[in-house]
Design a protein around this motif. Structure first.
Motif, PDB file in Angstrom:
ATOM      1  N   ILE A  22       0.836  -1.201   0.000  1.00  0.00           N
ATOM      2  CA  ILE A  22       0.000   0.000   0.000  1.00  0.00           C
ATOM      3  C   ILE A  22       0.872   1.253   0.000  1.00  0.00           C
ATOM      4  O   ILE A  22       0.551   2.247  -0.669  1.00  0.00           O
ATOM      5  CB  ILE A  22      -0.945  -0.019   1.220  1.00  0.00           C
ATOM      6  CG1 ILE A  22      -1.952  -1.185   1.091  1.00  0.00           C
ATOM      7  CG2 ILE A  22      -1.709   1.299   1.337  1.00  0.00           C
ATOM      8  CD1 ILE A  22      -2.770  -1.428   2.338  1.00  0.00           C
ATOM      9  N   PHE A  23       1.968   1.222   0.747  1.00  0.00           N
ATOM     10  CA  PHE A  23       2.900   2.358   0.765  1.00  0.00           C
ATOM     11  C   PHE A  23       3.440   2.659  -0.627  1.00  0.00           C
ATOM     12  O   PHE A  23       3.455   3.816  -1.074  1.00  0.00           O
ATOM     13  CB  PHE A  23       4.056   2.065   1.723  1.00  0.00           C
ATOM     14  CG  PHE A  23       5.292   2.880   1.461  1.00  0.00           C
ATOM     15  CD1 PHE A  23       5.313   4.248   1.710  1.00  0.00           C
ATOM     16  CD2 PHE A  23       6.432   2.277   0.934  1.00  0.00           C
ATOM     17  CE1 PHE A  23       6.459   5.004   1.456  1.00  0.00           C
ATOM     18  CE2 PHE A  23       7.568   3.024   0.675  1.00  0.00           C
ATOM     19  CZ  PHE A  23       7.583   4.396   0.929  1.00  0.00           C
ATOM     20  N   VAL A  24       3.878   1.614  -1.337  1.00  0.00           N
ATOM     21  CA  VAL A  24       4.427   1.800  -2.686  1.00  0.00           C
ATOM     22  C   VAL A  24       3.363   2.386  -3.611  1.00  0.00           C
ATOM     23  O   VAL A  24       3.634   3.298  -4.406  1.00  0.00           O
ATOM     24  CB  VAL A  24       4.968   0.464  -3.235  1.00  0.00           C
ATOM     25  CG1 VAL A  24       5.345   0.605  -4.707  1.00  0.00           C
ATOM     26  CG2 VAL A  24       6.181   0.014  -2.426  1.00  0.00           C
ATOM     27  N   ALA A  29       1.175   7.146  -6.499  1.00  0.00           N
ATOM     28  CA  ALA A  29       0.075   8.076  -6.757  1.00  0.00           C
ATOM     29  C   ALA A  29       0.451   9.499  -6.352  1.00  0.00           C
ATOM     30  O   ALA A  29       0.102  10.466  -7.036  1.00  0.00           O
ATOM     31  CB  ALA A  29      -1.168   7.625  -6.008  1.00  0.00           C
ATOM     32  N   ALA A  30       1.186   9.638  -5.249  1.00  0.00           N
ATOM     33  CA  ALA A  30       1.597  10.964  -4.787  1.00  0.00           C
ATOM     34  C   ALA A  30       2.569  11.609  -5.760  1.00  0.00           C
ATOM     35  O   ALA A  30       2.479  12.807  -6.054  1.00  0.00           O
ATOM     36  CB  ALA A  30       2.227  10.851  -3.399  1.00  0.00           C
ATOM     37  N   LEU A  31       3.486  10.820  -6.292  1.00  0.00           N
ATOM     38  CA  LEU A  31       4.468  11.363  -7.240  1.00  0.00           C
ATOM     39  C   LEU A  31       3.809  11.745  -8.564  1.00  0.00           C
ATOM     40  O   LEU A  31       4.178  12.745  -9.193  1.00  0.00           O
ATOM     41  CB  LEU A  31       5.582  10.340  -7.474  1.00  0.00           C
ATOM     42  CG  LEU A  31       6.485  10.041  -6.259  1.00  0.00           C
ATOM     43  CD1 LEU A  31       7.462   8.920  -6.581  1.00  0.00           C
ATOM     44  CD2 LEU A  31       7.229  11.299  -5.814  1.00  0.00           C
ATOM     45  N   GLY A  36      -0.090  16.394  -1.836  1.00  0.00           N
ATOM     46  CA  GLY A  36       0.534  16.345  -0.521  1.00  0.00           C
ATOM     47  C   GLY A  36      -0.196  15.404   0.416  1.00  0.00           C
ATOM     48  O   GLY A  36       0.410  14.727   1.238  1.00  0.00           O
ATOM     49  N   ALA A  37      -1.539  15.346   0.302  1.00  0.00           N
ATOM     50  CA  ALA A  37      -2.325  14.460   1.147  1.00  0.00           C
ATOM     51  C   ALA A  37      -1.979  12.993   0.872  1.00  0.00           C
ATOM     52  O   ALA A  37      -1.854  12.187   1.794  1.00  0.00           O
ATOM     53  CB  ALA A  37      -3.817  14.702   0.925  1.00  0.00           C
ATOM     54  N   MET A  38      -1.827  12.661  -0.418  1.00  0.00           N
ATOM     55  CA  MET A  38      -1.477  11.282  -0.762  1.00  0.00           C
ATOM     56  C   MET A  38      -0.067  10.946  -0.277  1.00  0.00           C
ATOM     57  O   MET A  38       0.200   9.825   0.157  1.00  0.00           O
ATOM     58  CB  MET A  38      -1.601  11.070  -2.264  1.00  0.00           C
ATOM     59  CG  MET A  38      -1.460   9.615  -2.703  1.00  0.00           C
ATOM     60  SD  MET A  38      -2.718   8.507  -1.980  1.00  0.00           S
ATOM     61  CE  MET A  38      -4.171   8.998  -2.918  1.00  0.00           C
ATOM     62  N   MET A  39       0.835  11.919  -0.327  1.00  0.00           N
ATOM     63  CA  MET A  39       2.181  11.692   0.193  1.00  0.00           C
ATOM     64  C   MET A  39       2.133  11.456   1.696  1.00  0.00           C
ATOM     65  O   MET A  39       2.853  10.602   2.236  1.00  0.00           O
ATOM     66  CB  MET A  39       3.075  12.892  -0.125  1.00  0.00           C
ATOM     67  CG  MET A  39       4.517  12.746   0.370  1.00  0.00           C
ATOM     68  SD  MET A  39       5.388  11.322  -0.366  1.00  0.00           S
ATOM     69  CE  MET A  39       5.703  11.970  -2.030  1.00  0.00           C
ATOM     70  N   TRP A 115     -10.096   9.626  -9.444  1.00  0.00           N
ATOM     71  CA  TRP A 115     -10.206   8.226  -9.863  1.00  0.00           C
ATOM     72  C   TRP A 115      -8.951   7.439  -9.500  1.00  0.00           C
ATOM     73  O   TRP A 115      -9.035   6.257  -9.139  1.00  0.00           O
ATOM     74  CB  TRP A 115     -10.475   8.140 -11.370  1.00  0.00           C
ATOM     75  CG  TRP A 115     -11.856   8.573 -11.729  1.00  0.00           C
ATOM     76  CD1 TRP A 115     -12.238   9.714 -12.379  1.00  0.00           C
ATOM     77  CD2 TRP A 115     -13.055   7.866 -11.428  1.00  0.00           C
ATOM     78  NE1 TRP A 115     -13.596   9.775 -12.501  1.00  0.00           N
ATOM     79  CE2 TRP A 115     -14.142   8.646 -11.926  1.00  0.00           C
ATOM     80  CE3 TRP A 115     -13.337   6.666 -10.794  1.00  0.00           C
ATOM     81  CZ2 TRP A 115     -15.459   8.251 -11.806  1.00  0.00           C
ATOM     82  CZ3 TRP A 115     -14.664   6.277 -10.667  1.00  0.00           C
ATOM     83  CH2 TRP A 115     -15.704   7.050 -11.173  1.00  0.00           C
ATOM     84  N   LEU A 116      -7.801   8.086  -9.568  1.00  0.00           N
ATOM     85  CA  LEU A 116      -6.569   7.424  -9.152  1.00  0.00           C
ATOM     86  C   LEU A 116      -6.594   7.158  -7.647  1.00  0.00           C
ATOM     87  O   LEU A 116      -6.189   6.086  -7.186  1.00  0.00           O
ATOM     88  CB  LEU A 116      -5.350   8.283  -9.519  1.00  0.00           C
ATOM     89  CG  LEU A 116      -3.984   7.710  -9.123  1.00  0.00           C
ATOM     90  CD1 LEU A 116      -3.748   6.356  -9.789  1.00  0.00           C
ATOM     91  CD2 LEU A 116      -2.860   8.685  -9.494  1.00  0.00           C
ATOM     92  N   ALA A 117      -7.118   8.143  -6.902  1.00  0.00           N
ATOM     93  CA  ALA A 117      -7.233   7.957  -5.451  1.00  0.00           C
ATOM     94  C   ALA A 117      -8.147   6.780  -5.124  1.00  0.00           C
ATOM     95  O   ALA A 117      -7.842   5.956  -4.256  1.00  0.00           O
ATOM     96  CB  ALA A 117      -7.763   9.241  -4.809  1.00  0.00           C
TER      97      ALA A 117
END
Length: 303
Positions: A22-24, A29-31, A36-39, A115-117
């Motif tokens: 999940i971290f990866v 997704a953050a990159l 910032g929230a996804m990071m 949608w990615l989230a």
């Protein structure tokens, strides 16, 4: 005997693998989105991986042999690391999520790549569900016919308790996040996202507090599980060498147990036969209850 021997390490490794996957995914997704929230969520999942690492460290320390300085071994070190994980779950997980939710309420920002989230959250639910299923298999081995709440309150396996609480909170948290993001997409109201984040934080705090309460009791010094103590008492009373059990004290020391027994023994001819009878009872007890590592037997001859 207990209803089964659970394997907490299996549950921990499953949770570690799930959280790392999940971290990866969150980091990717953050990159891609620059969110910032996804990071922050990626960092959160990485912290969860650290929690599993602490539990594995605790299990390793608990296996250290006794010494003059630690005559009863290091078994209870496992409770320290389990309690630390509960504190981290409360602070890093719960408090951070509530802070992030309040920040979203006061500084609302439109969702980027929703949608990615949702895809990341769906992947997380699947992976965390696999981890939860593996954890429940081990919990079912340990609890036998007990209800889940009774097991949660009475188990002496702090590492399995922590993993169960963490997996449960993570799975429900991901479901809440999915509902919050979905509601925000459908309505365009950013308050749903913020409220969902706060709800996740509250969920993590509740679970962390419940886990911490149970582990605190183990740190103070609990005896065997009540059902196991009842089994041990019945075993001792049914031994032909024992007339009556006057007192039974147990102390859980991580995976091992210390037992002190005061019993009225059946009359025998001489001290040597009395010693032999005590040794026979202790050997049979340790064979039947393989978690009993230390035993202290005080005899009292029957009238």
């Amino acid at each position: 005997m207990s209803s089964g021997h659970a394997n907490p390490i299996k549950a921990i490794l499953l949770a570690l693998g799930a959280n790392f996957a999940i971290f990866v995914t969150k980091l990717f997704a953050a990159l891609v989105t620059g969110s910032g929230a996804m990071m922050a969520e990626a960092v959160h999942s990485l912290a969860d991986c650290g929690n599993q690492g602490l539990l594995l460290l605790g299990i390793r320390q608990a296996r250290r042999p006794p010494s003059d300085e630690f005559p009863l071994g290091w078994g209870r070190a496992l409770y320290f690391w389990s309690f630390l994980v509960a504190i981290l779950l409360f602070s890093v997980g719960g408090m951070f999520s509530i802070y992030e939710g309040i920040h979203k309420l006061t500084n609302p920002e439109p969702l980027k790549w929703p949608w990615l989230a949702l895809g990341v959250l769906a992947f997380g639910i699947v992976v965390e569900g696999i981890s939860m299923r593996g954890c429940m298999q081990e919990v079912d081995k340990a609890r036998g016919t007990q209800s889940l709440w009774t097991w949660f309150h009475e188990t002496r396996s702090s590492e399995l308790l922590v993993i169960f609480g963490e997996d449960l909170a993570a799975l429900f948290g991901l479901c809440l996040a999915t509902l919050a993001v979905g509601a925000t997409m459908l309505t365009g109201n950013l308050m749903f996202d913020a409220a969902g984040t706060i709800a996740i934080g509250a969920l993590l705090i509740v679970v962390a507090v419940l886990v911490a309460i149970e582990v605190k009791a183990l740190l103070i010094g609990q005896g065997m599980e009540p059902r196991r103590r009842d089994e041990l008492m019945a075993f001792l009373k049914n031994r032909p060498e024992v007339a009556d059990v006057l007192n039974l004290i147990t102390l859980q020391m991580g995976p091992d147990v210390m037992v002190a027994v005061k019993a009225r023994m059946q009359p025998v001819d001489g001290d040597q036969q009395l010693i032999a009878a005590i040794n026979t009872v202790e050997a049979a007890m340790k064979a039947e209850f393989d978690d009993v590592r230390w035993s202290f037997f005080e005899p009292d001859l029957a009238d």
